[in-house]
Design a protein around this motif. Structure first.
Motif, PDB file in Angstrom:
ATOM      1  N   GLY A  15       1.081  -1.681  -0.232  1.00 25.05           N
ATOM      2  CA  GLY A  15      -0.153  -0.185  -0.043  1.00 25.05           C
ATOM      3  C   GLY A  15       0.901   1.183   0.202  1.00 25.05           C
ATOM      4  N   PRO A  16       1.652   1.409   1.259  1.00 26.36           N
ATOM      5  CA  PRO A  16       2.416   2.976   1.387  1.00 26.36           C
ATOM      6  C   PRO A  16       3.125   3.046  -0.313  1.00 26.36           C
ATOM      7  CG  PRO A  16       2.709   1.468   3.098  1.00 26.36           C
ATOM      8  CD  PRO A  16       1.840   0.940   2.289  1.00 26.36           C
ATOM      9  N   MET A  17       3.985   2.254  -0.878  1.00 26.05           N
ATOM     10  CA  MET A  17       5.061   2.201  -2.356  1.00 26.05           C
ATOM     11  C   MET A  17       3.595   2.306  -3.293  1.00 26.05           C
ATOM     12  SD  MET A  17       7.825   3.582  -2.991  1.00 26.05           S
ATOM     13  CE  MET A  17       7.728   4.158  -4.715  1.00 26.05           C
ATOM     14  N   CYS A  18       2.738   1.674  -3.198  1.00 26.37           N
ATOM     15  CA  CYS A  18       1.405   1.903  -4.551  1.00 26.37           C
ATOM     16  C   CYS A  18       0.770   3.071  -4.558  1.00 26.37           C
ATOM     17  CB  CYS A  18       0.518   0.418  -4.328  1.00 26.37           C
ATOM     18  SG  CYS A  18      -0.677   0.861  -5.910  1.00 26.37           S
ATOM     19  N   GLY A  19       1.018   3.227  -3.104  1.00 26.76           N
ATOM     20  CA  GLY A  19       0.419   5.114  -3.051  1.00 26.76           C
ATOM     21  C   GLY A  19       1.271   6.023  -4.112  1.00 26.76           C
ATOM     22  N   LYS A  20       1.980   6.010  -3.419  1.00 25.29           N
ATOM     23  CA  LYS A  20       3.155   6.451  -4.633  1.00 25.29           C
ATOM     24  C   LYS A  20       3.614   6.412  -5.855  1.00 25.29           C
ATOM     25  CE  LYS A  20       8.340   8.196  -3.743  1.00 25.29           C
ATOM     26  NZ  LYS A  20       8.736   7.905  -4.357  1.00 25.29           N
ATOM     27  N   LEU A  21       3.060   5.459  -6.307  1.00 20.74           N
ATOM     28  CA  LEU A  21       3.434   5.501  -7.661  1.00 20.74           C
ATOM     29  C   LEU A  21       2.205   6.017  -8.610  1.00 20.74           C
ATOM     30  CD1 LEU A  21       4.619   1.501  -7.789  1.00 20.74           C
ATOM     31  CD2 LEU A  21       5.992   3.325  -8.255  1.00 20.74           C
ATOM     32  N   VAL A  22       0.728   5.545  -7.938  1.00 22.42           N
ATOM     33  CA  VAL A  22      -0.435   6.700  -8.254  1.00 22.42           C
ATOM     34  C   VAL A  22      -0.182   8.085  -8.586  1.00 22.42           C
ATOM     35  CG1 VAL A  22      -2.889   6.614  -7.986  1.00 22.42           C
ATOM     36  CG2 VAL A  22      -1.975   4.274  -7.826  1.00 22.42           C
TER      37      VAL A  22
END
Ligand SMILES: Cc1cc2nc3c(=O)[nH]c(=O)nc-3n(C[C@H](O)[C@H](O)[C@H](O)COP(=O)(O)OP(=O)(O)OC[C@H]3O[C@@H](n4cnc5c(N)ncnc54)[C@H](O)[C@@H]3O)c2cc1C
Length: 412
Positions: free
Chosen positions: A368-375
């Motif tokens: 989640g934390p990194m995925c939010g950054k990628l989005v």
């Protein structure tokens, strides 16, 4: 009527993390959640955090990025609360029969992977922490550790920090429709008013296909229910914080056998016994099989047969648990991609401004934390800090344009 740059649908870890990163980058963000923060999978999971995946490089890089963020939040207190990042000891246990089966096939390969990661099968009398209450026929174990976080604090902390940076969060608000004009998203219709928007992030977890249908696309996600039980407070009868026993010897990518006559196989029950650090109780888990979405809202019903199988599994591993009462059971829907089990992240070709962040099956808290950054990077028009082309929706539909959106539009 509200007006914003980005509307995020879903107040689970993926939606919250996306809102957090976008708000920090100066975007006007509205997050819409039909129930409350962490109402579904993100509020029903064990909070175990992976740092690495030995078989998949993208996952590994995303886990490492997320773990670094958890460390930063833990040290800086940026989320406004203690997120309880800690290391937990794990014991994976096996019988003689299981060890015999590790000479062949899938389980041989799993053992080789564990070996490569420095995790070795050890005889019971050589475990670093003795477990006198584990059933006598469990004669082998692999001792390891995992990181853990407090899932509710992480989710609420992300919501709080996003709001502090200007995001608006509307709970108890359901998205009913997403309007697309001239191939571009323009409006999100909710049961409490409309939102004029340039981007929509579909982070609706197991409900992502319903949001997809609103813009005329098929998102191949199924709801894989997972159940856990909470015991009454009880003195500790284990030493490792987590004990895992997998009676089915299943392939983790095929966790249940839909037409099996054995309920444990049909419901995909694996035994996990977690000692809760602050509440003096045990959490007993877990199950996995495909069900229908709840007919109303996000509340996932537990099933008596699953509760029975999980409880029996726990007693099989720690017989003394027979005398401990269950005080609560809960369940959440893991969003699983039925085509390849992989996440679906990125903007959908042909629908400008419609971005997917879903399908993270077993490891949403690690992703989640990194995925939010990628989005957030995708919306900002940047090159993503980890290449994620292979997670793009276009892997299902090559060169997909959507000329017939108006024919397929479907309103929930
Ligand atoms: C029993 C269990 C144990 C697990 N253990 C772990 C673990 O130890 N570690 C780990 O990393 N992962 C674990 N997972 C997986 C993890 O929980 C999920 O991968 C993750 O929570 C998925 O997050 P999400 O944001 O995609 O979905 P969700 O948390 O389900 O969020 C989606 C949200 O969208 C909302 N929504 C849907 N439709 C609408 C609409 N129309 N309008 C407004 N809002 C809407 C829903 O109400 C929901 O709150 C576990 C899962 C389960 C069930």
């Amino acid at each position: 009527m509200e007006e914003t740059d980005v509307t995020v649908i879903g107040g689970g870890i993926l939606g919250l993390s996306t809102a957090y990163h976008l708000a920090k980058s100066g975007y006007k963000v509205i997050l819409v959640e039909m129930a409350k923060i962490a109402a579904c999978a993100s509020g029903s999971n064990a909070g175990a955090i992976r740092k690495v995946d030995l078989t998949n490089e993208i996952d590994s890089r995303i886990y490492a990025g997320s773990y670094k963020m958890y460390q930063d939040w833990h040290e800086s207190g940026e989320l406004g609360c203690e997120i309880d990042l800690s290391e937990a000891s794990i014991l994976r246990c096996f019988t003689d029969e299981h060890v015999e089966r590790m000479k062949y096939g899938l389980w041989k390969r799993r053992l080789e992977l564990w070996d490569r990661a420095g995790l070795h099968l050890v005889k019971r009398d050589e475990w670093t922490m003795m477990e006198p209450n584990v059933a006598r026929d469990i004669t082998w174990g692999i001792e390891t550790t995992t990181s853990m976080i407090n899932i509710f604090r992480v989710c609420r902390g992300l919501a709080w920090t996003a709001e502090k940076n200007g995001a608006k969060i509307f709970t108890n608000t359901k998205v009913k429709d997403v309007e697309v004009k001239s191939g571009k998203v323009s409006m999100v219709v909710t049961d409490r008013g409309d939102i004029k928007t340039d981007f929509v992030v579909n982070a609706a977890g197991a409900w992502a296909p319903i949001i997809g249908r609103m813009v005329g696309i098929v998102i191949p996600i199924l709801p894989a229910i997972g159940t856990a039980l909470v015991t009454e407070p009880t003195p500790s009868i284990t030493r490792h914080r987590r004990i895992i026993y997998d009676p089915l010897w299943h392939d983790p990518h095929q966790p249940f056998v839909a037409n099996s006559t054995d309920p444990c196989q049909r419901l995909g029950v694996t035994t996990e016994i977690d000692r809760h650090l602050t509440e003096d109780n045990y959490i007993l888990a877990r199950s996995e099989h495909i069900v229908s979405l709840p007919s109303k809202g996000a509340k996932t019903q537990t099933e008596p047969e699953t509760i029975k199988c999980i409880a029996e599994g726990a007693i099989r591993v720690i017989p003394k648990l027979e005398n401990v009462h269950i005080i609560r059971a809960y369940a959440g829907m893991r969003p699983v991609c039925e085509v390849d089990g992989k996440p679906i992240i990125g903007e959908v070709n042909g629908i400008e401004g419609f971005v997917l962040a879903t399908g993270i099956w077993h490891t949403g808290m690690s992703y989640g934390p990194m995925c939010g950054k990628l989005v957030s990077e995708i919306i900002e028009g940047k090159v993503t800090s980890i290449p994620i082309e292979e997670l793009h929706y276009s892997r299902f539909v090559k060169n997909h344009h959507f000329p017939y959106i108006h024919l397929f539009r479907w309103v929930n």
